[in-house]
Design a protein around this motif. Structure first.
Motif, PDB file in Angstrom:
ATOM      1  N   ILE A 132      58.291 -59.913  -9.650  1.00 61.28           N
ATOM      2  CA  ILE A 132      58.863 -59.554 -10.958  1.00 61.28           C
ATOM      3  C   ILE A 132      60.367 -59.796 -10.945  1.00 61.28           C
ATOM      4  O   ILE A 132      60.905 -60.454 -11.833  1.00 61.28           O
ATOM      5  CB  ILE A 132      58.550 -58.080 -11.312  1.00 61.28           C
ATOM      6  CG1 ILE A 132      57.066 -57.905 -11.611  1.00 61.28           C
ATOM      7  CG2 ILE A 132      59.407 -57.613 -12.494  1.00 61.28           C
ATOM      8  CD1 ILE A 132      56.606 -56.451 -11.664  1.00 61.28           C
TER       9      ILE A 132
ATOM     10  N   VAL B 250      62.633 -62.451 -13.184  1.00 58.07           N
ATOM     11  CA  VAL B 250      63.680 -61.978 -14.090  1.00 58.07           C
ATOM     12  C   VAL B 250      65.033 -62.565 -13.704  1.00 58.07           C
ATOM     13  O   VAL B 250      65.815 -62.941 -14.575  1.00 58.07           O
ATOM     14  CB  VAL B 250      63.711 -60.436 -14.162  1.00 58.07           C
ATOM     15  CG1 VAL B 250      64.855 -59.958 -15.040  1.00 58.07           C
ATOM     16  CG2 VAL B 250      62.382 -59.898 -14.677  1.00 58.07           C
TER      17      VAL B 250
ATOM     18  N   TRP C 171      67.385 -54.800 -16.254  1.00 60.85           N
ATOM     19  CA  TRP C 171      66.193 -55.030 -17.067  1.00 60.85           C
ATOM     20  C   TRP C 171      65.000 -54.270 -16.482  1.00 60.85           C
ATOM     21  O   TRP C 171      64.280 -53.582 -17.191  1.00 60.85           O
ATOM     22  CB  TRP C 171      65.870 -56.528 -17.146  1.00 60.85           C
ATOM     23  CG  TRP C 171      64.635 -56.776 -17.961  1.00 60.85           C
ATOM     24  CD1 TRP C 171      64.577 -56.961 -19.306  1.00 60.85           C
ATOM     25  CD2 TRP C 171      63.289 -56.829 -17.484  1.00 60.85           C
ATOM     26  NE1 TRP C 171      63.261 -57.116 -19.691  1.00 60.85           N
ATOM     27  CE2 TRP C 171      62.449 -57.040 -18.593  1.00 60.85           C
ATOM     28  CE3 TRP C 171      62.705 -56.702 -16.223  1.00 60.85           C
ATOM     29  CZ2 TRP C 171      61.068 -57.138 -18.484  1.00 60.85           C
ATOM     30  CZ3 TRP C 171      61.328 -56.794 -16.111  1.00 60.85           C
ATOM     31  CH2 TRP C 171      60.523 -57.020 -17.229  1.00 60.85           C
TER      32      TRP C 171
ATOM     33  N   ILE D 286      59.631 -52.712 -22.454  1.00 62.95           N
ATOM     34  CA  ILE D 286      58.863 -53.927 -22.671  1.00 62.95           C
ATOM     35  C   ILE D 286      58.083 -53.766 -23.972  1.00 62.95           C
ATOM     36  O   ILE D 286      57.372 -52.773 -24.149  1.00 62.95           O
ATOM     37  CB  ILE D 286      57.916 -54.199 -21.491  1.00 62.95           C
ATOM     38  CG1 ILE D 286      58.723 -54.408 -20.206  1.00 62.95           C
ATOM     39  CG2 ILE D 286      57.031 -55.407 -21.772  1.00 62.95           C
ATOM     40  CD1 ILE D 286      57.888 -54.575 -18.966  1.00 62.95           C
TER      41      ILE D 286
ATOM     42  N   TYR E 133      53.241 -60.387 -18.702  1.00 61.76           N
ATOM     43  CA  TYR E 133      54.228 -60.398 -19.787  1.00 61.76           C
ATOM     44  C   TYR E 133      55.324 -61.426 -19.499  1.00 61.76           C
ATOM     45  O   TYR E 133      55.677 -62.236 -20.353  1.00 61.76           O
ATOM     46  CB  TYR E 133      54.829 -59.001 -19.968  1.00 61.76           C
ATOM     47  CG  TYR E 133      56.050 -58.993 -20.844  1.00 61.76           C
ATOM     48  CD1 TYR E 133      55.935 -59.100 -22.228  1.00 61.76           C
ATOM     49  CD2 TYR E 133      57.323 -58.914 -20.292  1.00 61.76           C
ATOM     50  CE1 TYR E 133      57.066 -59.118 -23.038  1.00 61.76           C
ATOM     51  CE2 TYR E 133      58.455 -58.933 -21.094  1.00 61.76           C
ATOM     52  CZ  TYR E 133      58.321 -59.030 -22.465  1.00 61.76           C
ATOM     53  OH  TYR E 133      59.433 -59.063 -23.259  1.00 61.76           O
ATOM     54  N   LEU E 134      55.858 -61.403 -18.278  1.00 64.42           N
ATOM     55  CA  LEU E 134      56.928 -62.329 -17.918  1.00 64.42           C
ATOM     56  C   LEU E 134      56.451 -63.778 -17.941  1.00 64.42           C
ATOM     57  O   LEU E 134      57.190 -64.671 -18.361  1.00 64.42           O
ATOM     58  CB  LEU E 134      57.509 -61.975 -16.551  1.00 64.42           C
ATOM     59  CG  LEU E 134      58.310 -60.678 -16.504  1.00 64.42           C
ATOM     60  CD1 LEU E 134      58.648 -60.313 -15.063  1.00 64.42           C
ATOM     61  CD2 LEU E 134      59.561 -60.771 -17.353  1.00 64.42           C
TER      62      LEU E 134
ATOM     63  N   ARG F  91      58.103 -66.587 -20.202  1.00 62.04           N
ATOM     64  CA  ARG F  91      58.570 -67.825 -19.579  1.00 62.04           C
ATOM     65  C   ARG F  91      57.889 -69.054 -20.206  1.00 62.04           C
ATOM     66  O   ARG F  91      58.488 -70.116 -20.311  1.00 62.04           O
ATOM     67  CB  ARG F  91      58.309 -67.787 -18.078  1.00 62.04           C
ATOM     68  CG  ARG F  91      58.918 -68.944 -17.347  1.00 62.04           C
ATOM     69  CD  ARG F  91      59.054 -68.758 -15.882  1.00 62.04           C
ATOM     70  NE  ARG F  91      57.799 -68.505 -15.203  1.00 62.04           N
ATOM     71  CZ  ARG F  91      57.712 -68.338 -13.893  1.00 62.04           C
ATOM     72  NH1 ARG F  91      58.788 -68.374 -13.151  1.00 62.04           N
ATOM     73  NH2 ARG F  91      56.562 -68.115 -13.324  1.00 62.04           N
TER      74      ARG F  91
END
Length: 123
Positions: free
Chosen positions: A67, A71, A84, A90, A113-114, A118
Protein backbone atom coordinates in the motif's frame (compact mmCIF):
# COMPACT_ATOMS: atom_id res chain seq x y z
CA UNK A 1 12.29 -12.10 1.16
CA UNK A 2 9.75 -9.43 0.31
CA UNK A 3 12.11 -6.57 1.09
CA UNK A 4 14.10 -6.95 -2.10
CA UNK A 5 10.97 -7.01 -4.24
CA UNK A 6 9.54 -3.86 -2.67
CA UNK A 7 12.69 -1.76 -2.81
CA UNK A 8 12.74 0.79 -5.53
CA UNK A 9 13.60 4.37 -6.21
CA UNK A 10 14.00 6.34 -2.99
CA UNK A 11 11.85 4.05 -0.87
CA UNK A 12 13.08 0.92 0.84
CA UNK A 13 11.34 -1.03 3.57
CA UNK A 14 14.03 -3.67 3.77
CA UNK A 15 16.16 -4.47 6.76
CA UNK A 16 19.81 -4.07 5.74
CA UNK A 17 20.75 -6.92 8.10
CA UNK A 18 18.31 -9.47 6.67
CA UNK A 19 16.26 -10.34 3.57
CA UNK A 20 13.04 -9.35 5.36
CA UNK A 21 11.00 -6.19 5.75
CA UNK A 22 11.91 -3.85 8.58
CA UNK A 23 9.10 -3.29 11.10
CA UNK A 24 11.08 -0.37 12.54
CA UNK A 25 11.33 1.31 9.12
CA UNK A 26 7.57 1.00 8.56
CA UNK A 27 6.77 2.18 12.10
CA UNK A 28 9.11 5.16 11.77
CA UNK A 29 7.59 6.19 8.44
CA UNK A 30 4.06 6.02 9.84
CA UNK A 31 4.96 7.62 13.18
CA UNK A 32 3.84 4.54 15.09
CA UNK A 33 5.29 2.76 18.07
CA UNK A 34 6.25 -0.87 17.65
CA UNK A 35 3.20 -1.77 19.76
CA UNK A 36 0.88 0.23 17.49
CA UNK A 37 2.41 -1.36 14.40
CA UNK A 38 2.01 -4.84 15.88
CA UNK A 39 -1.65 -4.14 16.68
CA UNK A 40 -2.26 -2.78 13.19
CA UNK A 41 -0.86 -5.84 11.43
CA UNK A 42 -2.27 -8.32 13.93
CA UNK A 43 0.85 -9.77 15.54
CA UNK A 44 2.13 -9.74 19.11
CA UNK A 45 4.57 -6.95 19.99
CA UNK A 46 7.31 -9.46 20.82
CA UNK A 47 6.86 -11.07 17.40
CA UNK A 48 8.23 -7.92 15.73
CA UNK A 49 11.57 -8.28 17.50
CA UNK A 50 12.02 -12.04 17.23
CA UNK A 51 14.29 -13.36 14.51
CA UNK A 52 12.51 -16.71 14.56
CA UNK A 53 9.27 -14.98 13.57
CA UNK A 54 10.74 -12.78 10.82
CA UNK A 55 8.85 -14.67 8.12
CA UNK A 56 5.54 -14.18 9.93
CA UNK A 57 6.22 -10.46 10.40
CA UNK A 58 7.26 -10.18 6.75
CA UNK A 59 3.98 -11.75 5.68
CA UNK A 60 1.93 -9.46 7.96
CA UNK A 61 3.82 -6.32 6.88
CA UNK A 62 3.76 -7.08 3.17
CA UNK A 63 0.28 -5.65 2.42
CA UNK A 64 1.10 -2.45 4.34
CA UNK A 65 4.35 -2.02 2.42
CA UNK A 66 2.57 -2.68 -0.89
CA UNK A 67 0.00 0.00 0.00
CA UNK A 68 2.69 2.49 1.02
CA UNK A 69 4.76 1.77 -2.09
CA UNK A 70 1.77 2.38 -4.35
CA UNK A 71 0.91 5.61 -2.56
CA UNK A 72 4.52 6.83 -2.71
CA UNK A 73 4.46 6.15 -6.45
CA UNK A 74 1.26 8.19 -6.85
CA UNK A 75 1.89 10.94 -4.27
CA UNK A 76 5.56 11.47 -4.97
CA UNK A 77 7.12 11.06 -1.52
CA UNK A 78 7.09 9.03 1.66
CA UNK A 79 5.78 11.73 3.99
CA UNK A 80 2.72 12.33 1.81
CA UNK A 81 2.13 8.60 1.63
CA UNK A 82 2.27 8.30 5.42
CA UNK A 83 -0.15 11.19 5.90
CA UNK A 84 -2.53 9.69 3.35
CA UNK A 85 -2.31 6.24 4.97
CA UNK A 86 -3.14 7.52 8.46
CA UNK A 87 -5.43 10.48 7.83
CA UNK A 88 -7.12 10.52 4.41
CA UNK A 89 -10.60 8.95 4.43
CA UNK A 90 -11.10 6.59 1.50
CA UNK A 91 -14.27 7.29 -0.48
CA UNK A 92 -16.94 4.69 0.07
CA UNK A 93 -15.74 3.50 3.47
CA UNK A 94 -17.62 5.85 5.79
CA UNK A 95 -14.64 8.04 6.62
CA UNK A 96 -12.26 5.15 7.26
CA UNK A 97 -8.59 5.56 6.38
CA UNK A 98 -6.17 2.96 5.04
CA UNK A 99 -4.85 2.65 8.60
CA UNK A 100 -8.35 1.86 9.89
CA UNK A 101 -9.00 -0.70 7.18
CA UNK A 102 -5.64 -2.43 7.68
CA UNK A 103 -6.34 -2.66 11.43
CA UNK A 104 -9.58 -4.46 10.54
CA UNK A 105 -7.73 -6.91 8.31
CA UNK A 106 -9.00 -5.29 5.11
CA UNK A 107 -5.71 -4.33 3.44
CA UNK A 108 -6.82 -6.14 0.30
CA UNK A 109 -9.67 -3.65 -0.09
CA UNK A 110 -7.25 -0.73 0.15
CA UNK A 111 -5.04 -2.36 -2.47
CA UNK A 112 -8.02 -2.84 -4.80
CA UNK A 113 -9.00 0.81 -4.31
CA UNK A 114 -5.46 1.97 -5.12
CA UNK A 115 -5.30 -0.27 -8.19
CA UNK A 116 -8.57 1.28 -9.40
CA UNK A 117 -7.26 4.80 -8.82
CA UNK A 118 -3.98 3.96 -10.55
CA UNK A 119 -5.95 2.56 -13.51
CA UNK A 120 -7.89 5.79 -13.83
CA UNK A 121 -11.10 4.60 -12.19
CA UNK A 122 -12.09 6.95 -9.41
CA UNK A 123 -13.84 4.95 -6.70
Amino acid sequence: MTAHILEGGAISFGDPQSPFLSPRRVADLLGLTQTELAQMIGVARNTLAGTASARKVDQALSPVVRILSMVVEMAGDESRAAVWFKHQPIPGWAGMTAYDLVREGRADEVLRYLEAVRSGVYA
